[in-house]
Design an enzyme around this catalytic site. Structure first.
Site, short mmCIF file in Angstrom:
data_model
loop_
_atom_site.label_atom_id
_atom_site.label_comp_id
_atom_site.label_asym_id
_atom_site.label_seq_id
_atom_site.Cartn_x
_atom_site.Cartn_y
_atom_site.Cartn_z
N GLY A 285 0.84 -1.20 0.00
CA GLY A 285 0.00 0.00 0.00
C GLY A 285 0.87 1.25 0.00
O GLY A 285 2.10 1.18 -0.11
N GLN A 286 0.22 2.40 0.13
CA GLN A 286 0.96 3.68 0.04
C GLN A 286 2.02 3.81 1.14
O GLN A 286 3.20 4.05 0.86
CB GLN A 286 0.00 4.85 0.19
CG GLN A 286 -1.09 4.93 -0.84
CD GLN A 286 -1.80 6.27 -0.73
OE1 GLN A 286 -1.30 7.28 -1.22
NE2 GLN A 286 -2.95 6.29 -0.09
N THR B 207 -9.30 0.10 3.08
CA THR B 207 -9.29 1.57 2.97
C THR B 207 -10.31 2.12 1.96
O THR B 207 -10.29 3.32 1.68
CB THR B 207 -7.88 2.07 2.59
OG1 THR B 207 -7.48 1.42 1.38
CG2 THR B 207 -6.87 1.82 3.68
N THR C 20 -7.14 6.82 11.45
CA THR C 20 -7.63 7.84 10.52
C THR C 20 -8.43 8.95 11.18
O THR C 20 -9.04 8.75 12.23
CB THR C 20 -8.53 7.13 9.47
OG1 THR C 20 -9.19 8.11 8.67
CG2 THR C 20 -9.61 6.28 10.11
N ASP C 21 -8.48 10.08 10.50
CA ASP C 21 -9.35 11.20 10.92
C ASP C 21 -10.83 10.84 10.81
O ASP C 21 -11.67 11.52 11.38
CB ASP C 21 -9.04 12.43 10.04
CG ASP C 21 -9.20 12.14 8.55
OD1 ASP C 21 -8.69 11.11 8.10
OD2 ASP C 21 -9.85 12.93 7.84
N TYR D 88 -16.40 2.58 7.44
CA TYR D 88 -14.94 2.60 7.49
C TYR D 88 -14.46 3.22 8.81
O TYR D 88 -13.63 2.64 9.52
CB TYR D 88 -14.40 3.39 6.28
CG TYR D 88 -12.93 3.73 6.36
CD1 TYR D 88 -11.95 2.76 6.19
CD2 TYR D 88 -12.52 5.05 6.58
CE1 TYR D 88 -10.60 3.09 6.25
CE2 TYR D 88 -11.17 5.38 6.64
CZ TYR D 88 -10.22 4.40 6.48
OH TYR D 88 -8.88 4.72 6.54
N TRP E 264 -5.78 12.33 4.79
CA TRP E 264 -5.51 12.73 3.39
C TRP E 264 -4.15 12.19 2.90
O TRP E 264 -3.33 12.93 2.33
CB TRP E 264 -5.53 14.26 3.27
CG TRP E 264 -6.82 14.94 3.56
CD1 TRP E 264 -7.86 14.48 4.33
CD2 TRP E 264 -7.23 16.24 3.09
NE1 TRP E 264 -8.86 15.42 4.38
CE2 TRP E 264 -8.50 16.50 3.63
CE3 TRP E 264 -6.63 17.20 2.28
CZ2 TRP E 264 -9.19 17.69 3.38
CZ3 TRP E 264 -7.32 18.38 2.04
CH2 TRP E 264 -8.58 18.62 2.58
#
Ligand SMILES: NC(=O)c1ccc[n+]([C@@H]2O[C@H](COP(=O)([O-])OP(=O)(O)OC[C@H]3O[C@@H](n4cnc5c(N)ncnc54)[C@H](OP(=O)(O)O)[C@@H]3O)[C@@H](O)[C@H]2O)c1
Length: 293
Positions: A13-14, A71, A110-111, A134, A158
């Site tokens: 993943g990223q 995600t 996550t936010d 999510y 983000w």
């Protein structure tokens, strides 16, 4: 000096790819020799509880960086079971398997655990109130992770990278293909260049190894600064040397299955002070990203 053994899950993943990039560039510096095992669903499917348990028993990892996640925010609305399995149930399988070995666990969140209705940056103490499947699955994953006293949860927002698919790459591509783009201006937050987050994680491990500074709990991390998706898209268009016109639109004119948070700026004071982090401004990091694409 013994070698530090680290596992990265979800490494394609990223964030995982950025950790891999840094490791392969010889910059995964923790002040000691380090061996990082990178796995993804093909080599370590975290939903395969029996294999996962055996894998974690066979390698005695000093740290696990859990980048594996479900995600797909919109898809999760109709695929709730899988979102909860990967983002929450698997977190329990991991911690159940490492408790006996005192492995330190770095888990990413996550936010989206917040409702986005704040007007000042969210601190770690703010009440969570996820508005999507999510977000709920990630909130449950955090809670489970924190039942283990060797856990750091890092909430980010983000996320983008030259690896994988994300807003920055999509806008960059569209800027070359289209004359105009409509982007929402009423959702405000901070982009996070995944390479910066990867470096922050490495610095946390370095602090932990060399200064015995591993303080369990929740932390917020994004780049510095604040912008709307419109501002972010505009900056991408400018850096792409594109004449594509970016039009600001309201969220109501860009409906998505999941309502996105209007405000997701994270307060990073805690992570900066405890881990002595110097966080780049999002525009500077966007420049770094452009050197990589
Ligand atoms: N992207 C964002 O904007 C954002 C924002 C805030 C927080 N975060 C959080 O940051 C973390 C990293 O995000 P990211 O953008 O790097 O995510 P990503 O690119 O989607 O990477 C997640 C990786 O986990 C893999 N994976 C999925 N199921 C798995 C399984 N059962 N076993 C092992 N690996 C599995 C995925 O494989 P497949 O691709 O094959 O599914 C993917 O390679 C996540 O916890 C995410 O919730 C992301």
């Amino acid at each position: 000096m013994s070698t530090l053994n680290i596992l990265v899950t979800g490494a394609n993943g990223q964030l995982g790819s950025e950790l891999k990039y840094i490791y392969n560039s010889g910059n995964f510096k923790t002040g000691t020799s380090v061996n990082v095992v990178f796995t993804d669903i093909d080599t370590l499917d975290i939903t395969n509880t029996i294999f996962l348990k055996k894998f974690l028993q066979d390698h005695s990892f000093d740290y696990i960086i859990n980048c594996a996640a479900y995600t797909q925010v919109d898809k999760a609305e109709t695929d709730s079971e899988n979102a909860f399995i990967i983002n929450s149930k698997c977190v329990k399988s991991i911690i159940d398997s490492i408790k006996a070995y005192n492995t330190r666990f770095i888990h990413i969140s996550t936010d989206y655990v917040f409702d986005g209705e704040n007007y000042i940056p969210y601190t770690e103490e703010n009440q969570t109130n996820p508005q999507s499947v999510y977000g709920k699955s990630k909130e449950e994953g955090e809670k489970i992770a924190l039942t283990y006293n060797n856990t750091i949860v890092i909430r980010t927002s983000w996320l983008y990278s030259s690896f994988g698919n994300n807003f920055a790459k999509t806008i960059h591509k569209y800027c070359k293909e289209k004359n105009e783009l409509n982007v929402v201006f009423d959702q405000v937050g901070t982009p996070t260049y995944a390479r910066d987050l990867a470096n922050a994680i490495i610095q946390i491990i370095d602090q932990s190894v060399n200064h015995k500074n591993f303080v369990p709990g929740i932390y917020h991390y994004s780049n510095e600064g604040v912008c709307s998706w419109y501002d972010f898209a505009r900056a991408i268009a400018i850096k792409s040397y594109s004449n594509c016109k970016i039009n600001p639109i309201e969220s109501k004119d860009y409906p998505t299955p999941v309502k996105r948070p209007f405000y997701s700026v994270l307060n990073k004071s805690k992570i900066k002070s405890i881990y002595n982090l110097n966080i780049p401004h999002w525009e500077d990091s966007l420049n770094e990203f452009f050197k990589c694409i």
